[in-house]
Design an enzyme around this catalytic site. Structure first.
Site, short mmCIF file in Angstrom:
data_model
loop_
_atom_site.label_atom_id
_atom_site.label_comp_id
_atom_site.label_asym_id
_atom_site.label_seq_id
_atom_site.Cartn_x
_atom_site.Cartn_y
_atom_site.Cartn_z
N THR A 158 13.64 66.66 -15.26
CA THR A 158 13.93 65.45 -14.50
C THR A 158 13.31 64.22 -15.16
O THR A 158 13.90 63.14 -15.21
CB THR A 158 13.39 65.60 -13.06
OG1 THR A 158 14.01 66.74 -12.47
CG2 THR A 158 13.68 64.37 -12.23
N HIS B 177 15.49 63.12 -17.90
CA HIS B 177 16.63 62.35 -17.38
C HIS B 177 16.20 60.90 -17.09
O HIS B 177 16.92 59.95 -17.39
CB HIS B 177 17.17 62.98 -16.09
CG HIS B 177 17.86 64.28 -16.30
ND1 HIS B 177 19.01 64.41 -17.04
CD2 HIS B 177 17.56 65.54 -15.88
CE1 HIS B 177 19.40 65.68 -17.05
NE2 HIS B 177 18.54 66.39 -16.36
N ARG C 206 14.39 78.78 -28.15
CA ARG C 206 14.27 79.22 -26.77
C ARG C 206 14.56 80.72 -26.62
O ARG C 206 13.95 81.39 -25.79
CB ARG C 206 15.23 78.41 -25.90
CG ARG C 206 14.79 76.96 -25.81
CD ARG C 206 15.76 76.11 -25.01
NE ARG C 206 15.11 74.86 -24.62
CZ ARG C 206 15.59 74.01 -23.74
NH1 ARG C 206 16.75 74.25 -23.15
NH2 ARG C 206 14.92 72.91 -23.45
#
Lengths: 345, 345, 345, 345
Positions: free
Chosen positions: A44, A47, A204
């Site tokens: 977040t 973002h 990842r």
């Protein structure tokens, strides 16, 4: 406490953040002041940094960002009775109303009037922050301070895994971001018999293996549904945890799930998706769950239990550490995707 | 198949068993004939051997005893479609009616018309036995034949552990007989954050530690409730698994359980018990569950998953092995209490 | 608000209550002051009036009693944001800590630090009382004020009925006191296919029939288990709601319950009970639940829904009305057992 | 039994059905022969009649159609033990394998090897049919034979309603076909506080009102989400039952559902649907369930209980009755949409 402090703030509409010197906030009667020791960067926050469409609609600058932290209480409001100066805490940053239907029926994580600190109010990317007593969480002795700083995303992972039966179940995790990767050892600790992770970024996938995945899948070069079929005698996995928000991943998930399976959605698709409800949901009797936040505070007790018992180790997940003033380098590595969790000290 | 075989039988009312040479049984259309490779002695077999009150009321000799086994199918009835000669199997020995309310609502383990092979019909302490197709369980590759022989008691343990939430929960197991001990690694694999075992016999306490208990308690010299309180910040355990049937253990369990806790009863008390429902059940909001058998066949899938994934290892539980003709020595050691599971080969 | 008011108080250890003139209480920042319009007498109030053993151990006089009421807000503390002067309310009188494990996991009705107004703090048998905002419940339009005054015991009934599956289930309610009787229409509204009530007092059996029971049983002249067997094809009822606390009733309940049935205990036995766990709980796979209070506030939403939809009508349950100063007559009729709910106006 | 009988059959690929004279079928050891008294036409039969894409892919003519009936046993196989000649029965027409994971874990309605009589094998649109004992359901005394003939679709309705909490909940049913309409009184009997039905055909809206809907909605002239908002204080309904398969209805459902609501899908969309998972499922924490068939046989016990207790009356739902040889008229009225259930006698 008076004086000033450093804070990482969104000063106006637009990309980026600025380090500012602002007054230390004052507490209300039901709040505590916390000196922040560790912070972590959430998707977040990325973002918000990029100033994407969601951020433009939601944030009202100026605002101090950040909602993952660990710190020490340095001051308590006069109505605060269960916490004391010096205690080490983290916090649920969803400040809820306690009066709506969801709050009053054990689902405060879906509060209709939620205010998120670091998004709707000042957050933790600062030397100090204020938090209501009702949102505090005492960090048990023996828990690594860096783990305490990431209870928020770890809680997303735990809540998603625990949203249905786990023991002896097979899992496919779609998306190996920090939450997807944190879900791997949670599945294992919760009794999963097999955990597969599908993720495009090699860094990842490697991290997922370090955290205990039985097999990682590169969906760009492999077919998840075929691998799943081969590993489950053609049955499909019992549970899909969707943590990517990507339409292709969601489609692969429905190809890979068993009849009567659970499909838990945490990743946020950026646009509408076309799907075949008849074939993917109705005939096979699949349950699709929207998952949001963390249960307040059932998930938090589960996190304490998983960490203090040693059943989950989050060490490999924390891949980078920066000083708060090096935030640009930290956000850059976060935006690259070649990171697990990034700590700001 | 014709010919004779050896069978361990109760020939008339009274203690003991006899090894007899009897005809190999013939199968019905829906049954298979199994050559038995491994058998295990259950506590129920010990009751039958001693000819206690329960046995006197239930058994109708002559009867071949035994209900825990592993073997190979050597013949199949003409209505048997899913199993073939040569397959390695174990079986649920509760033969159910499929027509009563419990059978038709997913609770066949509570069938109102159950017939238990080895108790109500001929069992597996023989070279061969017949079992209906509906009761068979294929043993997955890689599972130790000795583990396959004890799916029945292992299933009791799994069913009891899984009768409520497990992940991040603290458990107190009352009674360290084979089922209590088998429950230890099941709790751990199912996400328990702590597993305590209270048991009077030192051999069994030691076995519980080998199987992964966090702490064992000798209820003759220690106070279970005090130890539990010390290890749970005064809260009590989330779950008590009662596997002893002893009134003192049950009382200690209620002293040790958390408000809103789960108290699962599998051990069979031999007589009525006096208890304070107000203090022990109603005010603390405790749930007391009677547990019986194993779920057909949800528990069996869970057993497969726990064993094939390597999450549970039953090796230490199997403490003794005898040839079937040495059954007297095997039952003697079983009756002494200084044993885990005893295999008859 | 200043001035004095009438209050029904326990002034010292011993039987009875006294009507006193005392100052109107002052509110804290998070509280409201309520002018009480209707009050109702609970079984707990009868215990306090008689000054039984439980009361002697729990109450610390002087204290204003009573915890069932309906009234209007006349003053609000400065931290009260969701309620306003003039609103009509009732309240959950269990004031909880919001910080213990139970409170923080959706089970505040089992709070480890509960304070009950009317038992541990001043209650509603007065002209005015203070209640924290978090405990208030707005009474929806169209709900009879007398029904609003008995949300507390009605909530006990709803919580007990709703503690498991209800639709198409058969129920046996043991004990026809006000909560047992209130449970009758709740069972029906919740889908019960049959509701039986066993009760010794003729007045209460008649009331149970008025409230919709399919059949009442006089356990002094009839055998509950035989009647249940006759009405359930020998199966027993799916659910027993124990609301008498009487050992004979509990024993009859276990004789009357189906395999796999639910046995919910709300009535408080005054002493320990002897029971056969093997026969009554373990072999039949029965679940015994201790039930306490009402869920905060899931039960309250259910009450609103049941009343505003007209699915439940509590009118016949309210059998007597007195002025507050006639409290002695009211308590006498309550103690006689020949009453449903008694309102103090 | 020997001889011939009338049967309504699909003789080759293509629209329509033909009435044929064929031999009465012979039973296997585990089957019974049933003389059919009442039959009902399902939406599936209409698809088969029209020979739509699904039918073309699934059916292998020649085949006797029909899977909803009521009749009397006239012959039993020698392995049939629980049913006798003369008994009145209906049946679950999903013949399951009893050996797959779903069958062996209480979810036989999702059997991986299901054969549906009337679709994959000969059905009930004939004078006689054969059914395995395991699929039979004895019709309790007092149940209207016409209701017994529609246990299959009534079971769809009951299973969908009962797939989550019902008591005190508000429901929106999308689509007023026979199953949607049957769901109305089931919701009410199961404790729903409000039931709304959205349906385009006036005849069906009227039928929904007769069956107890609180309000019907014409989605061509009204906005379902606005009406729902007005009737639920802006919250949305607790449960959406999707029984139309129409994309517009599904979209309206997501506009009308409460946070944390249940969205149960039974209607089969004919093509993929585009939806916004973020807004409709993830943020509001909605659960979307695919529903298929009826639980075997939990749903059947629920149907018995709802009908024998008088809590549900299906009379208004049965709008037309024809002789079997008038099947063309019957199918015509079914295809028009101006019908509830149509009986073939």
């Amino acid at each position: 406490m008076t004086g000033t402090m450093k804070a990482l703030r969104k000063m106006q509409a637009g990309p980026g953040l600025e380090m500012k010197e602002i007054p230390i906030p004052t507490i209300k009667a039901n709040e505590v002041l916390i000196q922040v020791h560790k912070r972590a960067i959430c998707g977040t926050d990325l973002h918000i940094y990029k100033w994407d469409e969601w951020s433009q609609n939601r944030l009202k600058p100026p605002l101090t960002t950040g909602h993952e932290f660990y710190g020490a209480i340095v001051e308590t409001g006069h109505d605060v009775h269960h916490y004391h100066v010096g205690e080490l805490v983290t916090a649920e940053m969803h400040v809820v109303c306690n009066q709506c239907f969801q709050c009053r029926t054990g689902n405060a994580h879906l509060c209709e009037n939620v205010v998120i600190l670091g998004v709707d109010g000042d957050g933790c990317f600062a030397d100090y922050l204020t938090v209501p007593e009702a949102n505090l969480w005492k960090v048990p002795k023996g828990i690594d301070p860096e783990f305490a700083a990431i209870y928020d995303p770890f809680g997303n992972a735990v809540h998603t895994v625990m949203a249905g039966a786990t023991v002896g179940k097979t899992f496919l995790i779609l998306g190996g971001g920090p939450i997807g990767i944190a879900a791997v050892p949670v599945c294992k600790a919760a009794g999963a018999s097999m955990v597969l992770v599908s993720e495009v970024i090699p860094f990842r996938r490697e991290l997922a293996m370090k955290m205990g995945a039985d097999r990682v899948i590169d969906p760009l070069t492999e077919r998840p549904a075929e691998i799943v079929a081969a590993l489950t005698q053609g049955q499909g996995v019992d549970v899909v945890l969707e943590m990517s928000g990507h339409p292709d991943a969601i489609a692969q998930g429905f190809r890979s799930i068993r009849k009567n399976g659970r499909f838990s959605l945490l990743g946020i698709p950026s646009k509408p998706i076309t799907m075949d409800f008849a074939k993917d949901v109705i005939f096979p009797g699949v349950t699709v769950q929207g998952i949001n936040g963390r249960r307040m505070f059932e998930t938090w007790y589960q996190m304490d239990a998983l960490l203090t018992s040693g059943k989950v180790d989050l060490k490999p997940l924390i891949t980078h550490r920066f000083k708060m003033h090096d935030f640009k380098a930290a956000f850059d590595i976060g935006l690259s995707g070649n990171a697990g969790k990034i700590i700001l000290e």
